[in-house]
Design an enzyme around this catalytic site. Structure first.
Site, mmCIF file in Angstrom:
data_model
loop_
_atom_site.group_PDB
_atom_site.id
_atom_site.type_symbol
_atom_site.label_atom_id
_atom_site.label_comp_id
_atom_site.label_asym_id
_atom_site.label_seq_id
_atom_site.Cartn_x
_atom_site.Cartn_y
_atom_site.Cartn_z
ATOM 1 N N THR A 43 -9.367 -5.077 3.346
ATOM 2 C CA THR A 43 -9.105 -3.662 3.068
ATOM 3 C C THR A 43 -10.425 -2.938 2.832
ATOM 4 N N THR A 144 -4.895 -12.693 -0.189
ATOM 5 C CA THR A 144 -4.230 -11.814 0.791
ATOM 6 C C THR A 144 -4.245 -10.343 0.387
ATOM 7 N N LEU A 186 -8.753 11.213 -5.457
ATOM 8 C CA LEU A 186 -9.916 12.069 -5.744
ATOM 9 C C LEU A 186 -11.008 11.898 -4.700
ATOM 10 N N GLU A 187 -11.245 10.641 -4.265
ATOM 11 C CA GLU A 187 -12.308 10.438 -3.274
ATOM 12 C C GLU A 187 -11.915 11.088 -1.936
ATOM 13 N N VAL A 237 6.595 13.606 -8.455
ATOM 14 C CA VAL A 237 7.022 13.875 -7.076
ATOM 15 C C VAL A 237 8.329 13.124 -6.811
ATOM 16 N N ASP A 307 -7.175 -8.877 -5.346
ATOM 17 C CA ASP A 307 -6.092 -7.929 -5.635
ATOM 18 C C ASP A 307 -4.748 -8.630 -5.827
ATOM 19 N N HIS A 439 -40.304 7.926 -15.866
ATOM 20 C CA HIS A 439 -40.037 9.363 -15.964
ATOM 21 C C HIS A 439 -40.580 10.075 -14.725
HETATM 22 P P1 FAD Z 1 -8.164 -7.386 0.778
HETATM 23 O O1 FAD Z 1 -9.451 -6.690 0.931
HETATM 24 O O2 FAD Z 1 -6.911 -6.596 0.832
HETATM 25 O O3 FAD Z 1 -8.157 -8.527 1.903
HETATM 26 C C1 FAD Z 1 -7.051 -9.310 2.137
HETATM 27 C C2 FAD Z 1 -7.119 -9.782 3.581
HETATM 28 O O4 FAD Z 1 -6.090 -10.751 3.775
HETATM 29 C C3 FAD Z 1 -6.854 -8.680 4.597
HETATM 30 O O5 FAD Z 1 -7.896 -8.676 5.551
HETATM 31 C C4 FAD Z 1 -5.523 -9.070 5.263
HETATM 32 O O6 FAD Z 1 -5.477 -8.736 6.633
HETATM 33 C C5 FAD Z 1 -5.525 -10.582 5.061
HETATM 34 N N1 FAD Z 1 -4.186 -11.173 5.012
HETATM 35 C C6 FAD Z 1 -3.101 -10.793 4.294
HETATM 36 N N2 FAD Z 1 -2.080 -11.651 4.479
HETATM 37 C C7 FAD Z 1 -2.533 -12.595 5.332
HETATM 38 C C8 FAD Z 1 -1.955 -13.768 5.893
HETATM 39 N N3 FAD Z 1 -0.704 -14.151 5.605
HETATM 40 N N4 FAD Z 1 -2.707 -14.516 6.745
HETATM 41 C C9 FAD Z 1 -3.994 -14.161 7.041
HETATM 42 N N5 FAD Z 1 -4.592 -13.071 6.534
HETATM 43 C C10 FAD Z 1 -3.867 -12.311 5.681
HETATM 44 N N6 FAD Z 1 -12.992 -1.207 -4.335
HETATM 45 C C11 FAD Z 1 -14.244 -1.107 -4.820
HETATM 46 O O7 FAD Z 1 -14.683 -1.996 -5.559
HETATM 47 N N7 FAD Z 1 -15.042 -0.038 -4.505
HETATM 48 C C12 FAD Z 1 -14.607 0.955 -3.705
HETATM 49 O O8 FAD Z 1 -15.367 1.905 -3.439
HETATM 50 C C13 FAD Z 1 -13.295 0.886 -3.184
HETATM 51 N N8 FAD Z 1 -12.837 1.862 -2.383
HETATM 52 C C14 FAD Z 1 -11.586 1.746 -1.862
HETATM 53 C C15 FAD Z 1 -11.128 2.773 -1.048
HETATM 54 C C16 FAD Z 1 -9.865 2.710 -0.504
HETATM 55 C C17 FAD Z 1 -9.380 3.826 0.391
HETATM 56 C C18 FAD Z 1 -9.048 1.569 -0.763
HETATM 57 C C19 FAD Z 1 -7.684 1.462 -0.143
HETATM 58 C C20 FAD Z 1 -9.489 0.551 -1.575
HETATM 59 C C21 FAD Z 1 -10.763 0.635 -2.149
HETATM 60 N N9 FAD Z 1 -11.258 -0.351 -2.997
HETATM 61 C C22 FAD Z 1 -12.506 -0.238 -3.523
HETATM 62 C C23 FAD Z 1 -10.451 -1.529 -3.359
HETATM 63 C C24 FAD Z 1 -10.878 -2.755 -2.521
HETATM 64 O O9 FAD Z 1 -10.722 -2.447 -1.154
HETATM 65 C C25 FAD Z 1 -10.025 -3.963 -2.884
HETATM 66 O O10 FAD Z 1 -10.054 -4.179 -4.278
HETATM 67 C C26 FAD Z 1 -10.547 -5.202 -2.188
HETATM 68 O O11 FAD Z 1 -10.528 -5.035 -0.788
HETATM 69 C C27 FAD Z 1 -9.700 -6.438 -2.561
HETATM 70 O O12 FAD Z 1 -10.183 -7.562 -1.894
HETATM 71 P P2 FAD Z 1 -9.204 -8.791 -1.568
HETATM 72 O O13 FAD Z 1 -10.042 -9.795 -0.848
HETATM 73 O O14 FAD Z 1 -8.492 -9.214 -2.780
HETATM 74 O O15 FAD Z 1 -8.093 -8.203 -0.592
HETATM 75 P P1 NAD Z 2 -4.498 4.650 -9.080
HETATM 76 O O1 NAD Z 2 -3.652 3.752 -9.884
HETATM 77 O O2 NAD Z 2 -5.947 4.778 -9.384
HETATM 78 O O3 NAD Z 2 -3.894 6.129 -9.125
HETATM 79 C C1 NAD Z 2 -2.572 6.414 -8.751
HETATM 80 C C2 NAD Z 2 -2.138 7.697 -9.400
HETATM 81 O O4 NAD Z 2 -0.867 8.078 -8.881
HETATM 82 C C3 NAD Z 2 -1.992 7.565 -10.916
HETATM 83 O O5 NAD Z 2 -2.743 8.565 -11.535
HETATM 84 C C4 NAD Z 2 -0.493 7.720 -11.124
HETATM 85 O O6 NAD Z 2 -0.172 8.320 -12.366
HETATM 86 C C5 NAD Z 2 -0.101 8.599 -9.952
HETATM 87 N N1 NAD Z 2 1.344 8.544 -9.608
HETATM 88 C C6 NAD Z 2 2.141 7.445 -9.547
HETATM 89 N N2 NAD Z 2 3.416 7.805 -9.218
HETATM 90 C C7 NAD Z 2 3.421 9.150 -9.064
HETATM 91 C C8 NAD Z 2 4.431 10.115 -8.730
HETATM 92 N N3 NAD Z 2 5.699 9.764 -8.492
HETATM 93 N N4 NAD Z 2 4.083 11.419 -8.650
HETATM 94 C C9 NAD Z 2 2.802 11.793 -8.903
HETATM 95 N N5 NAD Z 2 1.815 10.925 -9.229
HETATM 96 C C10 NAD Z 2 2.107 9.625 -9.305
HETATM 97 O O7 NAD Z 2 -4.261 4.199 -7.548
HETATM 98 P P2 NAD Z 2 -4.965 4.632 -6.188
HETATM 99 O O8 NAD Z 2 -5.793 5.858 -6.370
HETATM 100 O O9 NAD Z 2 -3.895 4.627 -5.180
HETATM 101 O O10 NAD Z 2 -5.941 3.428 -5.935
HETATM 102 C C11 NAD Z 2 -5.441 2.084 -5.858
HETATM 103 C C12 NAD Z 2 -6.504 1.109 -6.287
HETATM 104 O O11 NAD Z 2 -7.512 1.006 -5.289
HETATM 105 C C13 NAD Z 2 -7.238 1.583 -7.537
HETATM 106 O O12 NAD Z 2 -6.580 1.134 -8.695
HETATM 107 C C14 NAD Z 2 -8.579 0.953 -7.396
HETATM 108 O O13 NAD Z 2 -8.533 -0.303 -8.037
HETATM 109 C C15 NAD Z 2 -8.760 0.770 -5.906
HETATM 110 N N6 NAD Z 2 -9.764 1.747 -5.418
HETATM 111 C C16 NAD Z 2 -11.024 1.722 -5.955
HETATM 112 C C17 NAD Z 2 -11.958 2.635 -5.537
HETATM 113 C C18 NAD Z 2 -13.327 2.603 -6.135
HETATM 114 O O14 NAD Z 2 -13.664 1.630 -6.806
HETATM 115 N N7 NAD Z 2 -14.157 3.617 -5.901
HETATM 116 C C19 NAD Z 2 -11.638 3.595 -4.600
HETATM 117 C C20 NAD Z 2 -10.354 3.613 -4.093
HETATM 118 C C21 NAD Z 2 -9.431 2.664 -4.502
#
Ligand code: FAD
Ligand code: NAD
Length: 460
Positions: A43, A144, A186-187, A237, A307, A439
């Site tokens: 992801t 996963t 927010l991002e 919502v 995750d 500084h």
């Molecule tokens: P994942 O990254 O979800 O990887 C799991 C992998 O397993 C996937 O590639 C999937 O295809 C594979 N998989 C699943 N099931 C199977 C199966 N049965 N067989 C084979 N493969 C499988 N975190 C940060 O720290 N900083 C950030 O700036 C940040 N920004 C984010 C922005 C967005 C928009 C999103 C959605 C997330 C962001 N995150 C950020 C969160 C971060 O992406 C996750 O916490 C992180 O990717 C988790 O890593 P993971 O290895 O646990 O799982």
């Molecule tokens: P989040 O948990 O940060 O925020 C979800 C928000 O949705 C909460 O404020 C919650 O109260 C609100 N919400 C839930 N149900 C609702 C409803 N019915 N109506 C209105 N609001 C509702 O989750 P996210 O922003 O989806 O991000 C998921 C995860 O991905 C984060 O927890 C974070 O761990 C990871 N992530 C990290 C980064 C980073 O590190 N920069 C960036 C993106 C994502």
């Protein structure tokens, strides 16, 4: 009969899985990684951290070119947006970093299987795909990850999408409604506002950024509102759907909102379906996460990280767990310091934190001292023209040990590393205050906040 045998088979090639696979290979294991997607990185790399940061950077440049440089006396002529080029840059970055992981797998002799991995009883993993296989594994690591959550009444599809779609909108939406004012909302809301969208947030809670220090989140809200983002807090919502050329979103006690696109950003849920967990005796908990012990073991010989085992859902937390899990296997020792995992929200200004919030300290009945320092009193922040926000240091009232650091301000995501390192070494606010900081630099604000906690700040 198995098609191949490995010491460790990792299911999932995201930050948890690929880092664990490399570390295990370094430790001398014969390792394989099964990943469904052709591109490694999970992801984070494909549809998370990296593409979102690429768009945040490009959109910030666009906004700057459209008037953000006036104060510097730099006049820019007609500025136009080439959204296609911006998206292609993002895609190139993703592709390049993903092929970097392919290279690292080759370098470390990690075998890569393309397909869906499924546990098939103790020590067996089935790979489903174009080339089905059965693998014999001494140890299996499940990494996963997670996928976007939704809420009842919200029909995903078309113009109602998740973060994955919001990373690739083909046009700048006139009006974007974001459900959820957490990190993703927010991002990505910031990206589309900078590119020209009107952005409206509907957030269930009475605050933004749940889990962040409330005072810092409130200050962030004020800044984001000034940038033109609209927030409806306490808005639950109940439905969102496509309607003709646009969408309609309904929340309790509010008039329906018509908009061009909807981003649903209400959290993420673990991916555990059809993984064969029952074949090794694993039952996910109430929220779907895989329960593990302190060695990340979920069942004999089966481990899980990232995750899929629970929050915080952060790439670097998944890295830490992957490394610690494999080091436990290889040496009997491994370690994740959950008290010093930083978190960053890459808005402008950024919001970054490590350790405990004031609310957590109050709830735990701990006596603490607070030191704050505003960026408007930091020379470097002023010269950058990015002087909004502050650093807040929380220290134990008795021992002076650092308990938490919270930053709203320029490059907060980089600044927090110093605080995390200090806390990992058990530093006090006095320790932080005694370190000589160059500084004029932004980290001087951290030192001044530490001095403020001791009642000795110089520049306020
Ligand atoms: P994942 O990254 O979800 O990887 C799991 C992998 O397993 C996937 O590639 C999937 O295809 C594979 N998989 C699943 N099931 C199977 C199966 N049965 N067989 C084979 N493969 C499988 N975190 C940060 O720290 N900083 C950030 O700036 C940040 N920004 C984010 C922005 C967005 C928009 C999103 C959605 C997330 C962001 N995150 C950020 C969160 C971060 O992406 C996750 O916490 C992180 O990717 C988790 O890593 P993971 O290895 O646990 O799982
Ligand atoms: P989040 O948990 O940060 O925020 C979800 C928000 O949705 C909460 O404020 C919650 O109260 C609100 N919400 C839930 N149900 C609702 C409803 N019915 N109506 C209105 N609001 C509702 O989750 P996210 O922003 O989806 O991000 C998921 C995860 O991905 C984060 O927890 C974070 O761990 C990871 N992530 C990290 C980064 C980073 O590190 N920069 C960036 C993106 C994502």
């Amino acid at each position: 009969m198995a098609d191949a045998e490995h010491d460790l088979v990792v299911i999932g090639g995201g930050p948890g899985g690929y880092v664990a696979a490399i570390r295990a290979a370094q430790a001398g294991m014969n390792v394989a990684c099964v990943e469904t997607e052709p591109a490694l990185g999970g992801t984070c790399l494909r549809v998370g951290c990296i593409p979102s940061k690429a768009l945040l950077e490009s959109s910030a440049r666009y906004e700057e070119a459209r008037g953000g440089l006036d104060a510097h006396g730099v006049k820019v002529g007609d500025v136009t947006l080439d959204l296609g080029a911006m998206m292609r840059r993002k895609d190139r970055i993703v592709k390049g970093l993903s092929s970097g992981i392919d290279f690292l797998f080759k370098k470390n002799k990690v075998t890569r299987y393309l397909g869906r991995g499924r546990l098939d009883g103790p020590g067996r993993v089935v790979v489903e795909g174009e080339e089905p296989r059965t693998l014999r594994a001494r140890h299996v690591l499940v990494a996963t990850g997670s996928r976007p959550a939704s809420i009842p009444g919200v029909v995903l599809g078309g113009r109602v999408g998740t973060s994955t779609e919001a990373l690739s909108f083909p046009e700048v939406p006139g009006h974007l409604v974001v459900i959820g004012a957490g990190v993703i909302g927010l991002e990505l809301g910031s990206v589309w506002r900078r590119l020209g969208s009107r952005v409206t947030f509907l957030e269930y809670l009475d605050r933004i950024l749940p889990g962040t220090d409330a005072d810092i989140a409130m200050k962030a809200l004020k800044v984001l509102k000034r940038q033109g983002l609209t927030f409806h807090l306490g808005a639950r919502v109940t439905s969102a759907r496509e309607d003709g050329e646009g969408c309609v979103v309904e929340a309790e006690g509010m008039e329906p909102i018509r908009c061009d696109r909807v981003l649903v950003a209400v959290g993420r849920v673990p991916v555990t379906e059809d993984l064969g967990l029952d074949t090794v005796g694993i039952t996910p908990d109430r929220k779907g996460f895989i329960p593990v012990d302190e060695h990340f073991q979920a069942a004999p010989g089966v481990f899980a990280v990232g995750d899929v085992i629970g929050p915080p859902m952060l790439a670097h937390k998944a890295h830490e767990e992957g490394i610690a899990c494999v080091e436990f296997l290889a040496t009997g020792y491994g370690h994740v310091d959950y008290d010093t995992i930083p978190a960053v929200c890459y808005t402008e200004p950024e919001v970054a934190s490590v350790g405990r919030t004031e609310e957590q300290l109050r709830d735990a009945g701990m006596a603490y001292r607070t030191g704050t320092f505003p960026f408007r009193a930091n020379g470097r922040a002023v010269t950058l023209g990015m002087a909004e926000g502050e650093v807040k240091v929380l220290a134990d009232a008795r021992t002076d040990r650092l308990l938490g650091v919270h930053i709203l301000g320029p490059r907060a995501g980089d600044l927090i590393a110093e605080a995390a390192a200090a806390m990992a070494f058990g530093a006090s606010s006095e320790d932080l205050a005694r370190v000589c900081h160059a500084h004029p630099t932004l980290p001087e604000a951290l030192r001044e906040a530490a001095l403020a906690a001791l009642g000795r700040a110089i520049h306020v």
